[in-house]
Design a protein around this motif. Structure first.
Motif, mmCIF file in Angstrom:
data_model
loop_
_atom_site.group_PDB
_atom_site.id
_atom_site.type_symbol
_atom_site.label_atom_id
_atom_site.label_comp_id
_atom_site.label_asym_id
_atom_site.label_seq_id
_atom_site.Cartn_x
_atom_site.Cartn_y
_atom_site.Cartn_z
ATOM 1 N N VAL A 259 67.857 35.474 6.314
ATOM 2 C CA VAL A 259 68.621 36.181 5.276
ATOM 3 C C VAL A 259 67.696 37.016 4.411
ATOM 4 C CG1 VAL A 259 70.673 34.712 5.022
ATOM 5 C CG2 VAL A 259 68.540 34.005 3.951
ATOM 6 N N ASP A 260 68.074 38.270 4.144
ATOM 7 C CA ASP A 260 67.273 39.087 3.229
ATOM 8 C C ASP A 260 67.625 38.744 1.783
ATOM 9 O OD1 ASP A 260 69.156 41.189 1.957
ATOM 10 O OD2 ASP A 260 69.671 41.318 4.076
ATOM 11 N N HIS A 261 66.828 39.237 0.852
ATOM 12 C CA HIS A 261 66.955 38.824 -0.550
ATOM 13 C C HIS A 261 68.289 39.194 -1.182
ATOM 14 C CE1 HIS A 261 65.742 43.041 -1.081
ATOM 15 N NE2 HIS A 261 66.300 42.966 -2.262
ATOM 16 N N SER A 262 68.967 40.218 -0.650
ATOM 17 C CA SER A 262 70.236 40.639 -1.247
ATOM 18 C C SER A 262 71.360 39.629 -1.025
ATOM 19 C CB SER A 262 70.659 42.001 -0.678
ATOM 20 O OG SER A 262 71.061 41.890 0.674
ATOM 21 N N LYS A 263 71.166 38.673 -0.091
ATOM 22 C CA LYS A 263 72.200 37.678 0.195
ATOM 23 C C LYS A 263 72.207 36.534 -0.818
ATOM 24 C CE LYS A 263 73.395 39.677 4.101
ATOM 25 N NZ LYS A 263 73.295 38.996 5.389
ATOM 26 N N LEU B 7 71.862 48.600 5.920
ATOM 27 C CA LEU B 7 71.328 48.022 4.688
ATOM 28 C C LEU B 7 70.075 47.188 4.972
ATOM 29 C CD1 LEU B 7 74.703 46.749 3.162
ATOM 30 C CD2 LEU B 7 73.511 48.891 2.632
ATOM 31 N N MET B 8 69.082 47.278 4.095
ATOM 32 C CA MET B 8 67.879 46.441 4.146
ATOM 33 C C MET B 8 67.212 46.466 5.533
ATOM 34 S SD MET B 8 67.781 45.219 1.088
ATOM 35 C CE MET B 8 68.932 45.279 -0.275
ATOM 36 N N THR B 9 67.137 47.630 6.134
ATOM 37 C CA THR B 9 66.647 47.704 7.508
ATOM 38 C C THR B 9 65.197 47.240 7.653
ATOM 39 O OG1 THR B 9 66.153 50.052 7.143
ATOM 40 C CG2 THR B 9 68.260 49.520 8.186
ATOM 41 N N GLN C 104 71.906 50.558 -1.907
ATOM 42 C CA GLN C 104 71.696 49.376 -1.066
ATOM 43 C C GLN C 104 72.781 48.326 -1.268
ATOM 44 O OE1 GLN C 104 67.771 48.184 -2.299
ATOM 45 N NE2 GLN C 104 66.740 49.595 -0.891
ATOM 46 N N GLY C 105 73.699 48.602 -2.203
ATOM 47 C CA GLY C 105 74.794 47.674 -2.448
ATOM 48 C C GLY C 105 74.440 46.489 -3.318
ATOM 49 N N LEU C 106 73.309 46.562 -4.047
ATOM 50 C CA LEU C 106 72.852 45.427 -4.850
ATOM 51 C C LEU C 106 73.414 45.424 -6.260
ATOM 52 C CD1 LEU C 106 69.124 45.275 -3.720
ATOM 53 C CD2 LEU C 106 71.066 43.948 -2.897
ATOM 54 N N LEU C 107 73.945 46.558 -6.714
ATOM 55 C CA LEU C 107 74.557 46.649 -8.029
ATOM 56 C C LEU C 107 75.470 47.868 -8.055
ATOM 57 C CD1 LEU C 107 72.762 49.142 -9.247
ATOM 58 C CD2 LEU C 107 71.210 47.352 -9.951
ATOM 59 N N GLU C 108 76.189 48.051 -9.153
ATOM 60 C CA GLU C 108 77.058 49.215 -9.317
ATOM 61 C C GLU C 108 76.583 50.038 -10.514
ATOM 62 O OE1 GLU C 108 81.117 48.073 -9.659
ATOM 63 O OE2 GLU C 108 81.174 47.036 -7.722
ATOM 64 N N ARG C 109 76.484 51.361 -10.331
ATOM 65 C CA ARG C 109 76.108 52.255 -11.421
ATOM 66 C C ARG C 109 77.258 52.373 -12.421
ATOM 67 N NH1 ARG C 109 73.775 55.406 -6.915
ATOM 68 N NH2 ARG C 109 75.925 55.968 -6.484
ATOM 69 N N VAL C 110 76.933 52.346 -13.689
ATOM 70 C CA VAL C 110 77.913 52.638 -14.734
ATOM 71 C C VAL C 110 77.225 53.524 -15.764
ATOM 72 C CG1 VAL C 110 79.215 50.491 -14.445
ATOM 73 C CG2 VAL C 110 77.287 50.554 -16.044
ATOM 74 N N HIS C 111 77.995 54.106 -16.664
ATOM 75 C CA HIS C 111 77.408 54.972 -17.684
ATOM 76 C C HIS C 111 76.428 54.188 -18.549
ATOM 77 C CE1 HIS C 111 77.057 58.293 -20.464
ATOM 78 N NE2 HIS C 111 77.328 57.472 -21.474
ATOM 79 N N GLY C 112 75.171 54.614 -18.541
ATOM 80 C CA GLY C 112 74.149 53.987 -19.377
ATOM 81 C C GLY C 112 73.488 52.766 -18.783
ATOM 82 N N GLY C 113 73.825 52.423 -17.535
ATOM 83 C CA GLY C 113 73.201 51.235 -16.972
ATOM 84 C C GLY C 113 73.772 50.841 -15.631
ATOM 85 N N ALA C 114 73.869 49.526 -15.395
ATOM 86 C CA ALA C 114 74.356 49.007 -14.123
ATOM 87 C C ALA C 114 75.005 47.651 -14.344
ATOM 88 C CB ALA C 114 73.206 48.877 -13.126
ATOM 89 N N VAL C 115 75.926 47.302 -13.442
ATOM 90 C CA VAL C 115 76.592 46.003 -13.504
ATOM 91 C C VAL C 115 76.518 45.353 -12.128
ATOM 92 C CG1 VAL C 115 78.168 46.703 -15.334
ATOM 93 C CG2 VAL C 115 78.860 46.990 -12.951
ATOM 94 N N ALA C 116 76.769 44.041 -12.100
ATOM 95 C CA ALA C 116 76.764 43.307 -10.836
ATOM 96 C C ALA C 116 77.909 43.772 -9.954
ATOM 97 C CB ALA C 116 76.874 41.805 -11.107
ATOM 98 N N VAL C 117 77.675 43.734 -8.662
ATOM 99 C CA VAL C 117 78.707 44.108 -7.697
ATOM 100 C C VAL C 117 79.773 43.031 -7.667
ATOM 101 C CG1 VAL C 117 79.209 44.600 -5.274
ATOM 102 C CG2 VAL C 117 77.061 45.369 -6.289
#
Length: 268
Positions: free
Chosen positions: A209-213, A75-77, A46-59
């Motif tokens: 605006v949806d919550h991702s904004k 997105l967010m349809t 959904q573009g809300l974060l980025e996958r990384v090894h062992g977790g996630a980080v902010a976009v």
């Protein structure tokens, strides 16, 4: 805890801290490692974060990056549809409304297609086309001229000049990002100028605006939050963010599935 609530919590933690570890989320949320990884996968899609090894980080998104209309429309349809339907309840037959460009405002346009005897002023090519094809009796669509952007907005001096001579009862306005300090922002400087012209021709402004904004900041601010009359968002927005927004806008509407809404009058 529902899956949607769990994912909302993960997104909030990433937004607040910049990064999260799967092991920490397992301990905090009381679910399996596999469940957390599935949640992270869905949030990343959904573009809300980025996958990384062992977790996630902010976009990490450049403030000047502007996604296209087609990319954003995937997105967010469900959230956008609920927001559009909730906002449509504000439109009365015989009124004049403005609709800015964007995929959430497009859902608003879809929801008002059947409202008769309204005049719609828009700088959105897809919105104008949608309403033109609906053929609703008494419905008039005014499309501003201008230069077309990646988000299918018509912007620039021609659009601004057209808007200066028009007046609408209620404007429905989208945004690339929403922040308590930065307000409503867009990565396109010329679109920001056109959005200001839309606001200037409206008696009242309703932001969709949806919550991702929330927490996203584009290059240029075109409206402060305390200038917003109504803000409509979805029920995945965190309670903390809702409280912040409610203190700044006149009215906060939280849209849920099946047409249910939560309305909160702000202190602005």
């Amino acid at each position: 805890m529902l899956a949607s609530q769990r994912r909302s919590r993960i997104a909030d933690l990433v937004e607040q801290t910049g990064a999260v570890r799967v092991s920490d989320l397992v301990a905090e949320l009381g679910v399996s490692d596999m469940t957390i990884r599935r949640d992270i996968d869905q949030l990343a899609d959904q573009g809300l974060l980025e996958r990384v090894h062992g977790g996630a980080v902010a976009v990490s998104t450049p403030t000047s990056e502007e996604p296209g209309f087609r990319a954003k429309s995937t997105l967010m349809t469900a959230q956008k549809r609920a927001i559009g339907e909730a906002a449509a309840a504000l439109v009365e037959p015989g009124s004049s409304i403005g609709i800015s460009a964007g995929t959430t405002t497009y859902e608003l346009a879809r929801a008002v297609r059947a409202v008769p005897d309204i005049t719609v002023v828009t700088n959105s090519v897809p919105v104008a086309q949608l309403l033109h094809e609906s053929g609703t009796p008494g419905q008039t669509v005014v499309l501003t001229g201008g230069i077309r952007t990646p988000s299918d907005a018509l912007v620039g001096p021609v659009a601004v000049a057209a808007l200066r001579s028009l007046h609408v009862d209620l404007l429905f306005l989208g945004a690339h990002g929403v922040d308590a300090a930065a307000g409503l922002t867009t990565p396109n400087l010329v679109e920001a100028e056109t959005n200001r012209a839309l606001v200037a021709c409206a008696r009242r402004t309703c932001v969709l605006v949806d919550h991702s904004k929330f927490g996203v900041i584009g290059l240029s601010t075109f409206l402060d939050l305390d200038q917003v009359d109504v803000l409509v968002t979805d029920d995945e927005l965190s309670q903390r963010a809702r409280a912040t927004v409610a203190d700044l806008v006149d009215t906060l509407v939280v849209a849920r599935d099946h047409g249910r809404t939560e309305r909160r009058e702000g202190s602005a």
